[in-house]
Design a protein around this motif. Structure first.
Motif, PDB file in Angstrom:
ATOM      1  N   ARG A 119       0.948  -1.242   0.260  1.00  0.00           N
ATOM      2  CA  ARG A 119      -0.017   0.107  -0.073  1.00  0.00           C
ATOM      3  C   ARG A 119       0.916   1.236   0.030  1.00  0.00           C
ATOM      4  NH1 ARG A 119      -5.494   0.885  -1.285  1.00  0.00           N
ATOM      5  NH2 ARG A 119      -5.261   3.169  -1.436  1.00  0.00           N
ATOM      6  N   ALA A 120       1.968   1.197   0.587  1.00  0.00           N
ATOM      7  CA  ALA A 120       2.873   2.406   0.985  1.00  0.00           C
ATOM      8  C   ALA A 120       3.370   2.258  -0.629  1.00  0.00           C
ATOM      9  CB  ALA A 120       3.929   2.109   1.827  1.00  0.00           C
ATOM     10  N   THR A 121       3.838   1.677  -1.057  1.00  0.00           N
ATOM     11  CA  THR A 121       4.459   1.755  -2.517  1.00  0.00           C
ATOM     12  C   THR A 121       3.341   2.298  -3.622  1.00  0.00           C
ATOM     13  OG1 THR A 121       5.962  -0.290  -2.158  1.00  0.00           O
ATOM     14  CG2 THR A 121       5.564   0.281  -4.268  1.00  0.00           C
ATOM     15  N   ALA A 122       2.318   1.618  -3.551  1.00  0.00           N
ATOM     16  CA  ALA A 122       1.385   2.154  -4.429  1.00  0.00           C
ATOM     17  C   ALA A 122       1.025   3.611  -4.254  1.00  0.00           C
ATOM     18  CB  ALA A 122      -0.032   1.435  -4.279  1.00  0.00           C
ATOM     19  N   TRP A 171       4.023   5.639  -5.395  1.00  0.00           N
ATOM     20  CA  TRP A 171       3.910   5.954  -6.897  1.00  0.00           C
ATOM     21  C   TRP A 171       3.161   6.744  -7.433  1.00  0.00           C
ATOM     22  CZ3 TRP A 171       5.418   0.199  -8.771  1.00  0.00           C
ATOM     23  CH2 TRP A 171       6.534  -0.204  -8.125  1.00  0.00           C
ATOM     24  N   GLN A 172       1.742   6.845  -6.714  1.00  0.00           N
ATOM     25  CA  GLN A 172       0.641   7.736  -7.121  1.00  0.00           C
ATOM     26  C   GLN A 172       1.516   9.069  -7.051  1.00  0.00           C
ATOM     27  OE1 GLN A 172      -2.532   7.774  -4.559  1.00  0.00           O
ATOM     28  NE2 GLN A 172      -4.045   8.127  -6.290  1.00  0.00           N
ATOM     29  N   ARG A 173       1.883   9.427  -5.868  1.00  0.00           N
ATOM     30  CA  ARG A 173       2.552  10.840  -5.825  1.00  0.00           C
ATOM     31  C   ARG A 173       3.457  10.926  -6.877  1.00  0.00           C
ATOM     32  NH1 ARG A 173       2.170   9.234  -0.358  1.00  0.00           N
ATOM     33  NH2 ARG A 173       4.290   8.865  -0.488  1.00  0.00           N
ATOM     34  N   LEU A 174       4.515  10.210  -6.840  1.00  0.00           N
ATOM     35  CA  LEU A 174       5.695  10.244  -7.804  1.00  0.00           C
ATOM     36  C   LEU A 174       5.414  10.467  -9.354  1.00  0.00           C
ATOM     37  CD1 LEU A 174       8.189   7.874  -6.303  1.00  0.00           C
ATOM     38  CD2 LEU A 174       8.386  10.141  -6.516  1.00  0.00           C
ATOM     39  N   LEU A 175       4.429   9.636  -9.881  1.00  0.00           N
ATOM     40  CA  LEU A 175       3.880   9.786 -11.214  1.00  0.00           C
ATOM     41  C   LEU A 175       3.005  10.855 -11.421  1.00  0.00           C
ATOM     42  CD1 LEU A 175       3.174   5.948 -11.886  1.00  0.00           C
ATOM     43  CD2 LEU A 175       4.913   7.461 -12.936  1.00  0.00           C
ATOM     44  N   VAL A 195      -3.124   8.999 -11.911  1.00  0.00           N
ATOM     45  CA  VAL A 195      -2.924   7.790 -11.326  1.00  0.00           C
ATOM     46  C   VAL A 195      -4.168   7.750 -10.254  1.00  0.00           C
ATOM     47  CG1 VAL A 195      -1.462   6.374 -10.110  1.00  0.00           C
ATOM     48  CG2 VAL A 195      -0.526   8.179 -11.746  1.00  0.00           C
ATOM     49  N   GLN A 196      -4.544   6.383 -10.321  1.00  0.00           N
ATOM     50  CA  GLN A 196      -5.670   6.124  -9.178  1.00  0.00           C
ATOM     51  C   GLN A 196      -5.401   4.733  -8.740  1.00  0.00           C
ATOM     52  OE1 GLN A 196      -9.514   5.562 -11.150  1.00  0.00           O
ATOM     53  NE2 GLN A 196     -10.567   4.834  -9.043  1.00  0.00           N
ATOM     54  N   VAL A 197      -5.395   4.637  -7.632  1.00  0.00           N
ATOM     55  CA  VAL A 197      -4.989   3.201  -6.566  1.00  0.00           C
ATOM     56  C   VAL A 197      -6.321   2.702  -6.297  1.00  0.00           C
ATOM     57  CG1 VAL A 197      -3.847   2.373  -4.892  1.00  0.00           C
ATOM     58  CG2 VAL A 197      -2.892   4.387  -5.709  1.00  0.00           C
TER      59      VAL A 197
END
Length: 330
Positions: A18-21, A24-28, A35-37
C-alpha cells in the motif's frame, strides 16, 4: 497517461504494498500522469495498469488482460512472488508474469531468480525513502537496535530479540521492535518474548513520524527476513544513515551489495549475536557500516525512483500496446 495501480492492501493499511502504491501515485502525479490506486479491478479503462504482486493480483491481471488486450501491463514482483509463490503456485504466478508487458523487480538480483525468457522485460527499481524530518539521538545508556516491520514468518521478526539473549552479560543491547503481529500466533510470540526477555521491547505498530524517530534514535537496524523483494526499510535506514545488519538473502544483497560487511546467515541467531556484539564493541566496524549505508543512500532517492518508474512506462509503451507478439524469449 491515465494509470491504474492495483494493490491487494486496503486504504489505510501500513502494508508495504500500500505504501508503495501511494508513493508511486504521488511520484507519477508530479510527472503529469493521472494515477488512481484501486484494490479491486472492476473493468476500468486506462492507458496502463501497474499491478503490485503477481500472485495476489492474479485475477485482476487476468481479467484486465482479457478486457483490454492492447493495453500495457506492468507487474511488480514482490519477495513472496519470487521466492515463494513461483514454487508454491507456479501456474498462477507465471501466468501473471507472462501477461506483463514489463516486470519491475525491487532489487538487482531479481533477474537471477525468474525464468530466463522473462528477463528482457525486467526493470530494476530501488524503492525510495524521504530524508527523516524528525531525528533523535541514540541513547547513551544502551546499545539500541531496532527491528521495523510487520511481525510475520517471512520477516523472522524475533530473531534479533533471540540473538540478544545470547549476548555477553556485559552487553548493553536493547532490541526495540515496531510492527503489527500478522496473526494470533505472532501476537502470542511477541507477548512471550516481552515477558521473558529483559533486553527486548515491543512498541506495536507506529506511524511514519514515530517510526522515523525510532530508526534515527537507534545505533543500528536489523532486517532478519528469510525472503525479501526489496525492503523499503532498507532504503529508509540508508537515507537516515543508520547502519544495517541484514540476513544474507538475495533481497538484501540486491540492495546493499556483495561488499557490504553486515550480513549474517539466515536464522542463525548465534551468528547474529556475534555480529551485534562486534557492532556494539568495535566502533571502527560500526563506522564502516555507517559509511557504507551513506554511500548507498543516493540510489534510494525519490528522484531516482521516479526515473525508474518513467523508464518502466517508456519500456511498456515501446514494447507495444499488446502482449500479443511479445517474443517468448523476452
Amino acid at each position: 497517461m491515465n494509470i491504474l495501480i492495483i494493490t491487494p492492501a486496503l486504504r489505510g493499511s501500513r502494508a508495504g504494498n500500500r505504501a508503495t502504491a501511494e508513493r508511486w501515485q504521488r511520484l507519477l502525479g508530479t510527472a503529469g500522469h493521472d494515477v488512481q490506486v484501486i484494490t479491486e479491478y472492476r473493468g476500468e479503462a486506462c492507458d496502463l495498469l501497474i499491478a503490485l504482486h503477481a500472485w495476489r493480483s492474479r485475477e485482476a491481471i487476468a481479467d484486465f488482460r482479457s478486457d483490454w488486450p492492447n493495453v500495457p501491463v506492468i507487474v511488480v514482483l514482490t519477495g513472496t512472488d519470487v521466492y515463494q509463490h513461483q514454487a508454491r503456485y507456479p501456474a498462477d504466478t507465471l501466468a501473471s508474469m507472462e501477461a506483463a508487458t514489463v516486470l519491475i523487480g525491487l532489487h538487482d538480483r531479481v533477474g537471477q531468480d525468474i525464468p530466463t525468457h522473462l528477463r528482457g522485460r525486467l526493470v530494476t527499481l530501488y524503492q525510495s525513502a524521504a530524508l527523516p524530518t524528525r531525528r533523535s539521538e541514540p541513547p547513551s545508556e544502551a546499545f539500541q537496535v531496532c527491528v521495523i516491520g510487520h511481525l510475520r514468518d517471512e520477516k523472522d521478526s524475533l530473531r534479533a530479540a533471540r540473538a540478544a539473549r545470547k549476548m555477553p552479560p556485559a552487553s548493553r543491547i536493547r532490541v526495540v521492535c515496531a510492527g503489527k503481529p500478522h496473526n494470533e500466533q505472532w501476537q502470542a510470540a511477541v507477548a512471550a518474548e516481552v515477558a521473558e526477555n529483559d533486553r527486548f521491547q515491543w512498541v506495536g505498530e507506529l506511524g511514519e513520524a514515530d517510526t522515523a524517530t525510532l530508526l534515527t534514535g537507534s545505533h543500528l537496524m536489523v532486517i532478519s527476513s528469510v525472503m525479501e523483494g526489496g525492503a523499503n526499510v532498507v532504503s529508509e535506514a540508508c537515507r537516515a544513515g543508520v547502519p544495517i545488519v541484514a540476513s544474507d538473502i538475495p533481497g538484501n544483497r540486491g540492495l546493499l551489495g556483495d561488499g557490504y560487511e553486515g550480513y549474517f546467515p539466515v536464522g542463525d541467531e548465534a551468528a547474529l549475536a556475534n555480529l551485534l556484539w562486534r557492532a556494539e564493541t568495535d566502533p571502527a566496524f560500526l563506522d564502516r557500516l555507517s559509511q557504507q549505508v551513506n554511500r548507498l543512500a543516493p540510489r534510494f532517492t525519490p528522484e531516482m525512483e521516479r526515473k525508474s518508474l518513467e523508464q518502466a512506462l517508456a519500456m511498456a509503451v515501446e514494447r507495444g500496446s499488446s502482449t500479443q507478439g511479445i517474443n517468448p524469449e523476452g
